[in-house]
Motif scaffolding. Structure first.
Motif, PDB file in Angstrom:
ATOM      1  N   UNK A  42      42.633  -9.007 -22.576  1.00 15.34           N
ATOM      2  CA  UNK A  42      42.858  -7.581 -22.756  1.00 15.34           C
ATOM      3  C   UNK A  42      42.341  -6.873 -21.508  1.00 15.34           C
ATOM      4  N   UNK A  43      43.196  -6.063 -20.890  1.00 15.33           N
ATOM      5  CA  UNK A  43      42.848  -5.359 -19.658  1.00 15.33           C
ATOM      6  C   UNK A  43      42.526  -3.910 -19.993  1.00 15.33           C
ATOM      7  N   UNK A  44      41.310  -3.497 -19.662  1.00 14.26           N
ATOM      8  CA  UNK A  44      40.831  -2.146 -19.933  1.00 14.26           C
ATOM      9  C   UNK A  44      40.814  -1.341 -18.635  1.00 14.26           C
ATOM     10  N   UNK A  45      41.407  -0.174 -18.656  1.00 19.39           N
ATOM     11  CA  UNK A  45      41.397   0.691 -17.489  1.00 19.39           C
ATOM     12  C   UNK A  45      40.286   1.721 -17.584  1.00 19.39           C
ATOM     13  N   UNK A  46      39.457   1.800 -16.555  1.00 16.98           N
ATOM     14  CA  UNK A  46      38.372   2.777 -16.491  1.00 16.98           C
ATOM     15  C   UNK A  46      38.418   3.466 -15.130  1.00 16.98           C
ATOM     16  N   UNK A  47      37.641   4.530 -14.977  1.00 14.05           N
ATOM     17  CA  UNK A  47      37.683   5.293 -13.728  1.00 14.05           C
ATOM     18  C   UNK A  47      36.537   4.935 -12.782  1.00 14.05           C
ATOM     19  N   UNK A  48      35.290   5.088 -13.236  1.00 19.40           N
ATOM     20  CA  UNK A  48      34.145   4.836 -12.366  1.00 19.40           C
ATOM     21  C   UNK A  48      33.819   3.351 -12.334  1.00 19.40           C
ATOM     22  N   UNK A  49      33.811   2.759 -11.143  1.00 19.07           N
ATOM     23  CA  UNK A  49      33.548   1.333 -10.992  1.00 19.07           C
ATOM     24  C   UNK A  49      32.066   1.086 -10.714  1.00 19.07           C
ATOM     25  N   UNK A  50      31.505   0.018 -11.267  1.00 20.73           N
ATOM     26  CA  UNK A  50      30.099  -0.290 -10.980  1.00 20.73           C
ATOM     27  C   UNK A  50      29.934  -0.802  -9.551  1.00 20.73           C
ATOM     28  N   UNK A  51      28.964  -0.276  -8.804  1.00 23.25           N
ATOM     29  CA  UNK A  51      28.741  -0.753  -7.434  1.00 23.25           C
ATOM     30  C   UNK A  51      28.045  -2.100  -7.393  1.00 23.25           C
ATOM     31  N   UNK A  52      27.384  -2.454  -8.489  1.00 20.86           N
ATOM     32  CA  UNK A  52      26.657  -3.703  -8.649  1.00 20.86           C
ATOM     33  C   UNK A  52      26.605  -3.971 -10.142  1.00 20.86           C
ATOM     34  N   UNK A  53      26.195  -5.166 -10.532  1.00 19.15           N
ATOM     35  CA  UNK A  53      26.026  -5.470 -11.946  1.00 19.15           C
ATOM     36  C   UNK A  53      24.556  -5.555 -12.329  1.00 19.15           C
ATOM     37  N   UNK A  54      23.678  -5.163 -11.410  1.00 16.20           N
ATOM     38  CA  UNK A  54      22.244  -5.220 -11.686  1.00 16.20           C
ATOM     39  C   UNK A  54      21.776  -3.921 -12.334  1.00 16.20           C
ATOM     40  N   UNK A  55      21.604  -3.961 -13.629  1.00 17.12           N
ATOM     41  CA  UNK A  55      21.163  -2.791 -14.392  1.00 17.12           C
ATOM     42  C   UNK A  55      19.737  -2.365 -14.071  1.00 17.12           C
ATOM     43  N   UNK A  56      18.960  -3.259 -13.481  1.00 17.75           N
ATOM     44  CA  UNK A  56      17.552  -2.960 -13.239  1.00 17.75           C
ATOM     45  C   UNK A  56      17.314  -2.193 -11.952  1.00 17.75           C
ATOM     46  N   UNK A  57      18.327  -2.084 -11.094  1.00 13.28           N
ATOM     47  CA  UNK A  57      18.128  -1.434  -9.797  1.00 13.28           C
ATOM     48  C   UNK A  57      19.080  -0.283  -9.533  1.00 13.28           C
ATOM     49  N   UNK A  58      20.056  -0.069 -10.393  1.00 11.17           N
ATOM     50  CA  UNK A  58      21.052   0.957 -10.124  1.00 11.17           C
ATOM     51  C   UNK A  58      21.349   1.730 -11.406  1.00 11.17           C
ATOM     52  N   UNK A  59      21.401   3.063 -11.296  1.00 12.78           N
ATOM     53  CA  UNK A  59      21.526   3.934 -12.461  1.00 12.78           C
ATOM     54  C   UNK A  59      22.964   4.305 -12.794  1.00 12.78           C
ATOM     55  N   UNK A  60      23.938   3.727 -12.106  1.00 11.86           N
ATOM     56  CA  UNK A  60      25.337   4.083 -12.356  1.00 11.86           C
ATOM     57  C   UNK A  60      25.732   3.763 -13.796  1.00 11.86           C
ATOM     58  N   UNK A  61      26.289   4.762 -14.502  1.00 20.05           N
ATOM     59  CA  UNK A  61      26.649   4.582 -15.918  1.00 20.05           C
ATOM     60  C   UNK A  61      27.754   3.555 -16.107  1.00 20.05           C
ATOM     61  N   UNK A  62      28.526   3.274 -15.050  1.00 20.59           N
ATOM     62  CA  UNK A  62      29.608   2.294 -15.167  1.00 20.59           C
ATOM     63  C   UNK A  62      29.081   0.891 -15.434  1.00 20.59           C
ATOM     64  N   UNK A  63      27.831   0.613 -15.078  1.00 18.87           N
ATOM     65  CA  UNK A  63      27.290  -0.741 -15.299  1.00 18.87           C
ATOM     66  C   UNK A  63      27.036  -0.992 -16.788  1.00 18.87           C
TER      67      UNK A  63
END
Length: 499
Positions: free
Chosen positions: A33-54
């Motif tokens: 299943x392919x989900x389309x979203x707008x904001x892409x995560x810059x990294x997958x490290x939740x402990x160092x980056x506050x981007x909500x996309x993660x």
């Protein structure tokens, strides 16, 4: 790869290069299943980056927490099957579900949970997480099945904080490369990450509470909402997680092809004001900005009238919600008078630096026009999101105004941090937030309600509206969440029927 699939992949690559679309489906790929979203995560490290996309991608899907927020905003058991609190509120005991396993196969025992939470609170990490765990004095394991959290002072928000990023549990043996290889206990594991393009998930062989019914999921990211809509209509996409062009809803009106789900969010869209700058440190200027913007008119233009006017940093689903949407009525004449009183009778120039997100750029055009009518010249600057916006606005506060949706639950507490990018300082507000968190639990809601009113009265920002939740899926795809009550786009109940 079979020759036929190689040819299909080559054709897909050619179509993508010519069309600029970010996803393409292949024959035989019905297990994805392919989900389309707008904001892409810059990294997958939740402990160092506050981007909500993660956490949108990883929370509850790849990483799990002791407890979770369900679609209605209620706390439910997850890794912890039960929990208790001491009479003084300073000790929590969580009884773990002994079935829980990390993707590596290792047991999620009390030692692993304590290790993860202690690292989150003691090592350099994102500021919001440090704040959410500030009241914690110690996390310890009692045997294999019980985790005890001891507090320095009562924290009435702790359980909700533990249901989000601050509470994720990481496999202690697999945390060497969290930026690309998250190590959690969720029903899915990450199998691929192309920054700015996609994240691939696959059902974990050790999924312990419910085996995913969809073997593979891909999050594909679209900077252009029009391309995202076209991809769903053409069949290259299965779901739009958040439709940011509500005018396009009518294109999905055929129930034989699509299902449109409407719900609510925690996403307060704020015209953020840098309270530290000379002009915006003057409350009269902030009030003028609030009265110069017709929020209902803006909502009509940007969201086709969908969404909710709020007036403070509180959605209606929070227990301390009060309707403050009429606190600053649209009054351009009064706005011009306030600006003159503040010494800006001959005009004022402000920088509006916004992320390259559809709702933000669309709002910018409306805001620029409305502020221009009262004598405020707006110099706009669109910043690539998330990296550039996070660096310039969120980290360095190099801006006068910005437009961004804050989607974290209970995020009004961020206004009590004078170093947060709004640079807001109000001792009374900060005291009320602290008392709501650490005082008697029975007084918490009233204190939060007072704080929300002060924030509105002080015109600390312009609380434009609450984002709607509009999800569009191909017919046959079910189990999608209706509301965005947490940061997660929860895939736990995702289903795809054969057609």
């Amino acid at each position: 790869m079979r020759a036929g699939l190689r040819a299909a992949a080559a054709a897909c690559a050619l179509v993508l290069a010519l069309s600029g679309l970010a996803g393409c489906s292949q024959e035989g790929a019905s297990d994805t299943v392919v989900l389309g979203a707008t904001a892409a995560p810059p990294t997958l490290d939740l402990t160092t980056n506050n981007a909500a996309a993660i956490p949108q991608t990883l929370l509850y899907n790849v990483y799990e927490t002791l407890l979770r927020v369900d679609d209605g905003g209620e706390l439910r058991p997850l890794l912890a099957r039960s929990w208790s609190q001491s009479a003084d509120g300073l000790r929590y005991a969580f009884r773990l579900d002994d079935r829980a396993r990390f993707a590596s196969g290792a047991r999620v025992d009390a030692a692993a949970v304590a290790d993860s939470l202690n690292r989150m609170r003691s090592r350099p990490t994102i500021e919001v997480v440090r704040t959410q765990l500030a009241a914690v004095a110690a996390v310890s394991a009692q045997g294999e099945d019980t985790v005890v959290i001891t507090l320095k002072q009562r924290d009435n928000f702790l359980l909700y904080n533990l249901s989000g990023v601050a509470g994720i549990i990481i496999d202690p043996a697999r945390r060497s490369d969290l930026a690309r290889h998250p190590a959690g206990s969720g029903p899915y594991r990450v199998t691929g990450f192309s920054p700015g393009e996609s994240v691939d998930l696959e059902a974990s062989a050790t999924a312990w509470h419910e085996r995913p019914q969809v073997p593979r999921v891909r999050f594909s990211y679209y900077a252009d909402a029009t391309s995202q809509t076209a991809a769903l209509l053409s069949g290259d996409l299965d779901v739009i997680t958040d439709l940011t062009t509500p005018q396009a809803v009518s294109r999905f009106s055929d129930p034989k092809r699509f299902t449109v789900t409407r719900g609510t969010t925690n996403g307060e869209v704020v015209l953020g004001l840098n309270n530290f700058t000379k002009a915006l440190s003057d409350r009269r200027v902030r009030e003028a900005i609030n009265m110069a913007i017709d929020r209902k008119g803006l909502l009509d233009v940007v969201w086709n009238g969908q969404g909710t006017l709020i007036g403070s940093m509180v959605p209606p689903t929070d227990p301390w919600y009060t309707d403050l949407s009429k606190r600053w009525p649209y009054d351009p004449a009064r706005a011009r008078s306030l600006l003159a009183q503040a010494g800006h009778a001959h005009g004022l120039t402000l920088r509006l630096r916004v992320p390259t997100l559809p709702y933000a750029t669309a709002s910018t055009r409306v805001i620029t026009d409305m502020l221009g009518r009262v004598g405020i010249t707006v110099v706009t600057d669109e910043l690539e999101f998330p990296a550039r916006w996070l660096d310039v606005v969120y980290t360095r506060a190099d801006y006068d105004m910005t437009v961004i949706a804050h989607v974290e639950p209970h995020d009004i507490v961020n206004w009590a941090n004078p170093d947060y990018y709004w640079r807001y300082r109000n001792p009374t507000f900060t005291r009320l937030i602290a008392e709501a968190a650490s005082g008697p639990a029975g007084q918490s809601t009233a204190k939060m309600r007072q704080a929300a009113t002060i924030l509105s009265d002080d015109a600390a920002g312009d609380f434009l509206y609450l984002m709607p939740k509009i999800t569009v899926a191909k017919a046959g795809i079910t189990g999608l969440q209706r509301n965005a009550a947490s940061l997660s786009f929860d895939l736990t109940s995702l289903r795809r029927s054969s057609r």
